[in-house]
Scaffold this active site. Structure first.
Site, PDB file in Angstrom:
ATOM      1  N   GLU A 120      -5.460  -4.199   9.591  1.00 59.29           N
ATOM      2  CA  GLU A 120      -6.277  -3.694   8.498  1.00 59.29           C
ATOM      3  C   GLU A 120      -7.641  -4.383   8.517  1.00 59.29           C
ATOM      4  O   GLU A 120      -7.741  -5.606   8.502  1.00 59.29           O
ATOM      5  CB  GLU A 120      -5.564  -3.953   7.176  1.00 59.29           C
ATOM      6  CG  GLU A 120      -6.203  -3.303   5.978  1.00 59.29           C
ATOM      7  CD  GLU A 120      -5.390  -3.513   4.715  1.00 59.29           C
ATOM      8  OE1 GLU A 120      -5.452  -2.650   3.833  1.00 59.29           O
ATOM      9  OE2 GLU A 120      -4.688  -4.541   4.618  1.00 59.29           O
ATOM     10  N   GLU A 167       2.753  -4.210  -3.584  1.00 60.54           N
ATOM     11  CA  GLU A 167       1.924  -3.108  -3.063  1.00 60.54           C
ATOM     12  C   GLU A 167       0.884  -3.772  -2.183  1.00 60.54           C
ATOM     13  O   GLU A 167      -0.037  -4.424  -2.675  1.00 60.54           O
ATOM     14  CB  GLU A 167       1.299  -2.318  -4.225  1.00 60.54           C
ATOM     15  CG  GLU A 167       0.744  -0.963  -3.802  1.00 60.54           C
ATOM     16  CD  GLU A 167      -0.728  -1.024  -3.465  1.00 60.54           C
ATOM     17  OE1 GLU A 167      -1.040  -1.069  -2.244  1.00 60.54           O
ATOM     18  OE2 GLU A 167      -1.546  -1.031  -4.386  1.00 60.54           O
ATOM     19  N   CYS A 221      -6.579  -0.181  -0.050  1.00 56.86           N
ATOM     20  CA  CYS A 221      -5.357  -0.446   0.711  1.00 56.86           C
ATOM     21  C   CYS A 221      -4.853   0.802   1.428  1.00 56.86           C
ATOM     22  O   CYS A 221      -4.237   0.715   2.483  1.00 56.86           O
ATOM     23  CB  CYS A 221      -4.281  -1.011  -0.204  1.00 56.86           C
ATOM     24  SG  CYS A 221      -3.976  -0.025  -1.686  1.00 56.86           S
ATOM     25  N   LYS A 269      -3.091 -12.327 -13.798  1.00 60.79           N
ATOM     26  CA  LYS A 269      -4.204 -13.025 -13.156  1.00 60.79           C
ATOM     27  C   LYS A 269      -5.055 -12.032 -12.380  1.00 60.79           C
ATOM     28  O   LYS A 269      -4.603 -11.446 -11.402  1.00 60.79           O
ATOM     29  CB  LYS A 269      -3.714 -14.100 -12.185  1.00 60.79           C
ATOM     30  CG  LYS A 269      -4.881 -14.982 -11.679  1.00 60.79           C
ATOM     31  CD  LYS A 269      -4.536 -15.743 -10.426  1.00 60.79           C
ATOM     32  CE  LYS A 269      -4.853 -14.972  -9.169  1.00 60.79           C
ATOM     33  NZ  LYS A 269      -6.318 -14.827  -8.929  1.00 60.79           N
TER      34      LYS A 269
END
Length: 790
Positions: free
Chosen positions: A396, A265, A299, A191
């Site tokens: 983040e 991850e 990331c 997906k």
């Protein structure tokens, strides 16, 4: 503008990339897409959503929102195709992967333009980085497919891999996921992110062009619930996810106890450390690549700048000057540096977080570049005056925003770098190679770049520590995420062993209660309670303490204190101690044989075999202690990439009931051989095989705290270990229900787990109970990139 004027002003003109081929491709599909299932596109569904160009708000295409029925059809197609795909053999699969790699190169420009239209990243990045690296992954893993039979002996494909990828690197993440899965003989249901699905659908087209067997790759589009449907499907054996830590935690909980293999991850808050002897100009260009590459929507973005105090003011001044020259604009303009944010929702989140940082006392500097009137653009931003505990130093942002702090000493730099719940990547800038290689092992992150940043290659694994997830993608280490040991299919359910009822008193003499072993010392349980250990006939042998949460807390503290010194001990030193433990156990073999026979009821012959096997296993891991090396990856850069094997940290180990001595040794020995410290919960039915060992440890020079033993209820104590934030990994041998509990509890801080799902290991069989599979679970792989030359 004349040439002479250009030389005087050094201004850039526009360099637009043509979108005609990409637009024509969309038109050929009537700008409406179904799903790609069983080798063909389905008709568009009843419910669709728009894919929008974030640079101008134009609708590019309508995509189908997959239903549960659609996901089920895709998984069934993958299940049907997987067996014949695996049977094709590595060489046969390699041909298909090579074909996919070549077709990606053939259509590289179309992929690049479509990616920038859909995502908003600069065409230079998609053209020169994302698409070539995606092709490289298929080439590299075609080679691994060819070599699987010889290099992955004892392993087999998992089955159907469900894969969910993010919007920041849509096509590159697809390649990272699909290439190793196919190489190892798995089929895929993937997906793509709802914002950025178009290049995945283009890839589906080239799967047809490459002649990939029907059902081997399936692409289903939609929002988050579609990813959840894939992860929860009973016939999906592996889930690979790249995205937010929040969703990763949910996936860990959803898959707990299912037996599904999981790779996560996740997010990051990566430090970018600049020492006072660094090449400042190079470091500033490095920070530009670290945080403003892909608009900071990375990331592993170097979003935390740590600058040595003596150069901080000058460094910030030069950085602000460099920021003024960054060009923000149309992603399809080849002369711009920074494109647009992927979606208004993400743009709003970045804005709110920066405003919060300023409200908390940070000083914001924004480049004065003129932003386009339309589209999701955000100016490159630097925030100074940040403290280590501030929100923006910990959370983040996922945008073109850099936060900066100062440090004075290398030790302080490491402390600041590790002051994060994340552990994905880090950059270290210094001209002193001794300093760089001294700092790199101390930083808790899966990738360290020395005097460079954002270096990636298919040959080098990528992945994180802590709440940045677990597992690796790329390199040899990434292959193990898509295979399973062949012996697993032969395992049977473990027999439930219950404590024997006490019916007879103990033998004559002083009653003895086996104590716990914490920090190298015998310790009484905090509860003040003990429980009897009996023979199968109910005769009292001894008592053991009933451990509690406080006992686990004390043991974890002792293991944490010992962790630093034991991890730094040389492999030779650890080997010598393991050899010494083996020798001392052998010297007391008769005593342990008698104890095993009394506790378990096995014959003296069987007890003798178990003790001998335990001694041999200790020798095996003593042998591995200084031989389970890292490697230098062959990556296409002028430099070396060193894959370092590092200990996981503090590991909680719940040991099995069968073969209580050998099971304990088979789990604890590889963990400590690799430099971990351990809190072990022995068999609650046969605990004396473990508690007798602390006398062996005491006479074998094992440092206090390296092995800690807490007796009591296995699942209760293991739950505490799984909940504990000071524990880095949990290994569990027990029931299926206990396995579910461990994986669910571990989601809190995403610690690594290794559980048996209620299956019985044959501890006497080395193929099942020793070897590199155990060493892999006892280590993290850290890839350190070291460029060289002038």
């Amino acid at each position: 503008m004349t040439v002479s004027e250009i030389f005087k002003t050094m201004e850039y003109g526009t360099a637009p990339e043509s979108t005609s081929e990409a637009q024509a491709w969309l038109d050929r599909h009537d700008r409406t897409f179904g799903l790609f299932v069983n080798g063909a596109f389905t008709k568009p569904g009843k419910e669709c959503f728009d894919s929008v160009n974030p640079a101008n708000g134009e609708v590019l295409a309508a995509l189908t929102e997959a239903t549960a029925k659609d996901v089920d059809a895709a998984v069934k197609a993958a299940s049907k195709a997987q067996k014949s795909w695996a049977a094709l053999g590595g060489a046969g699969r390699a041909r298909h992967l090579y074909a996919l790699a070549r077709l990606i190169q053939k259509h590289a420009r179309l992929f690049a333009v479509l990616e920038s239209l859909d995502n908003g990243k600069p065409i230079r990045e998609s053209r020169d980085a994302d698409i070539p690296l995606a092709a490289r992954h298929f080439y590299h893993h075609a080679g691994w497919a060819q070599l699987m039979e010889s290099e992955m002996q004892g392993y087999e494909p998992i089955g159907v891999a469900g894969q969910v990828i993010p919007w920041n690197f849509p096509f590159l993440m697809l390649a990272w996921k699909i290439a190793p899965a196919l190489a190892m003989g798995n089929a895929v249901v993937l997906k793509p992110a709802e914002y950025t699905s178009l290049t995945a659908l283009l890839f589906a087209e080239i799967c047809i062009e490459a002649g990939l067997p029907e059902g081997v790759v399936n692409i289903v589009t939609g929002h988050g619930p579609v990813g959840a449907m894939i992860a929860e499907h009973k016939d999906v054996a592996k889930v690979a996810f790249t995205g937010s830590t929040r969703v990763g935690r949910i996936l860990r909980e959803q898959t707990a106890g299912t037996g599904k293999k999981l790779t996560l991850e996740l997010g990051g808050k990566s430090p970018f450390i600049v020492f006072d002897d660094a090449d400042i100009d190079s470091a500033i260009e490095g920070i530009v690549d670290a945080i403003w590459f892909n608009q900071g929507q990375v990331c592993c973005a170097g979003s935390r700048l740590l600058v040595q105090e003596s150069i901080a003011e000058a460094f910030h001044d030069r950085l602000r000057l460099r920021m003024q020259s960054l060009r923000v604009g149309d992603p399809l303009d080849k002369s711009i540096d920074v494109g647009c944010i992927v979606d208004p929702v993400q743009h709003k989140q970045i804005t709110q977080m920066v405003e919060q940082g300023v409200a908390e006392g940070a000083t914001a500097f924004r480049s004065e570049t003129v932003l386009p009137e339309n589209g999701c653009y955000y100016a490159p931003t630097l925030l100074t005056g940040i403290e280590a505990g501030d929100t923006l130093a910990q959370e983040e942002i996922f945008g073109p925003v850099l936060v900066s702090m100062n440090f004075r000493t290398p030790a302080e730099a490491v402390q600041l770098a590790n002051n994060s719940r994340y552990g994905l990547a880090a950059s270290v800038w210094t001209e002193n190679i001794n300093l760089a290689l001294g700092i790199a092992p101390q930083i808790k992150a899966g990738v360290i770049w020395v005097n460079c940043t954002n270096q990636f290659d298919a040959a080098a694994g990528f992945g994180g520590y802590r709440e940045s997830g677990f597992g690796r993608e790329g390199g040899r280490e990434g292959l193990y995420e898509y295979v399973k040991p062949s012996y697993l299919k032969s395992l049977k359910d473990a027999a439930l062993v219950k404590p024997h009822a006490l019916s007879e008193g103990g033998s004559e003499g002083i009653d003895r209660t086996a104590k716990m072993y914490v920090g190298g010392k015998q310790a009484r349980p905090d509860s003040g309670y003990s429980t009897p250990v009996t023979s199968p006939k109910g005769k009292l042998i001894s008592h053991v303490g009933m451990g509690t949460r406080k006992d686990i807390r004390n043991a974890v503290e002792a293991a944490s204190v010992a962790s630093g010194g034991w991890a730094k001990a040389s492999g030779h030193n650890k080997a010598q101690i393991l050899y010494y433990i083996a020798e001392n156990l052998a010297a007391r073999a008769e005593e342990f044989q008698t104890r095993l026979s009394a506790m378990t009821g096995v014959t003296v012959k069987s007890a003798t075999q178990e003790v001998d096997a335990a001694v041999n296993r200790l020798f095996t891991y003593a042998a591995w202690a200084d031989k389970y090396d890292g490697q230098v990856h062959s990556v296409p850069v002028r430099g070396v990439t060193v894959a370092m094997k590092e200990p996981v940290g503090v590991i909680g180990i719940a040991c099995p009931d069968d073969a209580p001595l050998l099971g304990f040794v088979s789990l604890v020995a590889p963990a400590i051989a690799m430099g971990n410290t351990v809190v072990a919960v022995p068999s609650p039915v046969h605990p004396l095989a473990a508690t007798d060992l602390y006398q062996v440890f005491d006479t074998s020079d094992l440092p206090g705290g390296v092995v800690n033993i807490v007796t009591g209820d296995r699942d209760e104590l293991t739950k505490t270990l799984a909940d504990h934030y000071g524990v880095d990994g949990v290994w569990y041998q027990g029931t299926a229900e206990g396995s579910t509990m461990v994986e669910h509890a571990a989601a809190a801080n995403l610690k690594r787990t290794w559980v048996n799902y209620g299956k019985a290991i044959d501890w006497m069989d080395p193929a099942q109970s020793e070897g590199q599979e155990y060493l892999r679970h006892a280590t993290e792989v850290k890839n350190v990139w070291i460029p060289y030359g002038e």
